[in-house]
Design a protein around this motif. Structure first.
Motif, PDB file in Angstrom:
ATOM      1  N   VAL A  33      25.454  33.823  -5.672  1.00  0.00           N
ATOM      2  CA  VAL A  33      25.825  32.983  -4.525  1.00  0.00           C
ATOM      3  C   VAL A  33      25.263  33.587  -3.242  1.00  0.00           C
ATOM      4  O   VAL A  33      24.708  32.863  -2.397  1.00  0.00           O
ATOM      5  N   ALA A  36      21.508  32.989  -3.210  1.00  0.00           N
ATOM      6  CA  ALA A  36      21.199  31.579  -2.969  1.00  0.00           C
ATOM      7  C   ALA A  36      21.507  31.205  -1.519  1.00  0.00           C
ATOM      8  O   ALA A  36      20.765  30.423  -0.906  1.00  0.00           O
ATOM      9  N   ALA A  37      22.562  31.763  -0.948  1.00  0.00           N
ATOM     10  CA  ALA A  37      22.914  31.472   0.449  1.00  0.00           C
ATOM     11  C   ALA A  37      21.859  32.026   1.392  1.00  0.00           C
ATOM     12  O   ALA A  37      21.585  31.429   2.449  1.00  0.00           O
ATOM     13  N   ARG A  42      21.767  25.191   2.389  1.00  0.00           N
ATOM     14  CA  ARG A  42      22.663  25.198   1.226  1.00  0.00           C
ATOM     15  C   ARG A  42      22.935  23.803   0.693  1.00  0.00           C
ATOM     16  O   ARG A  42      23.350  23.649  -0.446  1.00  0.00           O
ATOM     17  N   TYR A  48      23.077  27.581  -5.318  1.00  0.00           N
ATOM     18  CA  TYR A  48      24.235  27.855  -4.477  1.00  0.00           C
ATOM     19  C   TYR A  48      25.411  26.956  -4.849  1.00  0.00           C
ATOM     20  O   TYR A  48      26.524  27.428  -5.104  1.00  0.00           O
ATOM     21  N   LYS A  52      28.692  28.419  -6.632  1.00  0.00           N
ATOM     22  CA  LYS A  52      29.871  28.403  -5.765  1.00  0.00           C
ATOM     23  C   LYS A  52      31.026  27.703  -6.501  1.00  0.00           C
ATOM     24  O   LYS A  52      32.175  28.169  -6.461  1.00  0.00           O
TER      25      LYS A  52
END
Length: 164
Positions: A33, A36-37, A42, A48, A52
């Motif tokens: 996460v 990816a953030a 996003r 993400y 998440k």
């Protein structure tokens, strides 16, 4: 309301699931996460969004397990149970048509992923409690009363919780 009983094996399995989720799975997903953030936008980032959601599911399960583990009562085998059906017993039953079923009576938290476990809260388990070999058991089902006979009752040893 679910019964708050669990076998020692069931408690250990739930504790192991909690520890795996908290110490291994959650940190792994948290890293994904975070990575990816860091990529920016996003809203269209599938890594993400998916991870998440997975993190929320893990957190929900961890919260449930923490709460549930604190309220469960571990029931260990006692020699006084011998010869009668109680919590933790492996029971083989047979009906007049010759159909045979074999299962273990356990807590409601232990039945998942096991076809040979039934919850102590199930009508069949309730009907079997305190019965002995050769006793007739009448189980009330939506289709009407079903008659079964107890063939065997066994309890697992401390070292072997699997089917005897």
């Amino acid at each position: 309301m679910k019964t708050k009983l669990v076998t020692r094996e069931g408690f250990n399995a739930l504790k192991a699931e909690h520890d795996h989720l908290w110490h291994e799975k959650r940190p792994e997903i948290t890293k994904i996460v975070s990575w990816a953030a860091s990529l920016g936008d996003r809203s269209e980032n599938a890594d993400y969004t998916y991870n998440k959601r997975l993190l929320r599911q893990i957190d929900r399960r961890v919260r449930y397990l923490r709460k549930r583990l604190n309220e469960l009562t571990i029931v260990d085998y006692s020699p006084q149970q011998e010869g009668r059906v109680f919590f933790g017993a492996w029971v083989e039953i047979e009906n007049e048509a010759g159909d045979i079923k074999r299962f273990r009576i356990v807590g409601p938290d232990e039945i998942y992923d096991r076809k040979d476990y039934i919850s102590i809260d199930a009508p069949m388990a309730r009907a079997l409690l305190k019965k002995a070999v050769d006793d007739e058991v009448v189980v009330r089902t939506p289709e009407g009363e079903k008659h079964w006979f107890v063939n065997t009752i066994t309890y697992p040893t401390e070292t072997d919780s699997r089917e005897p």
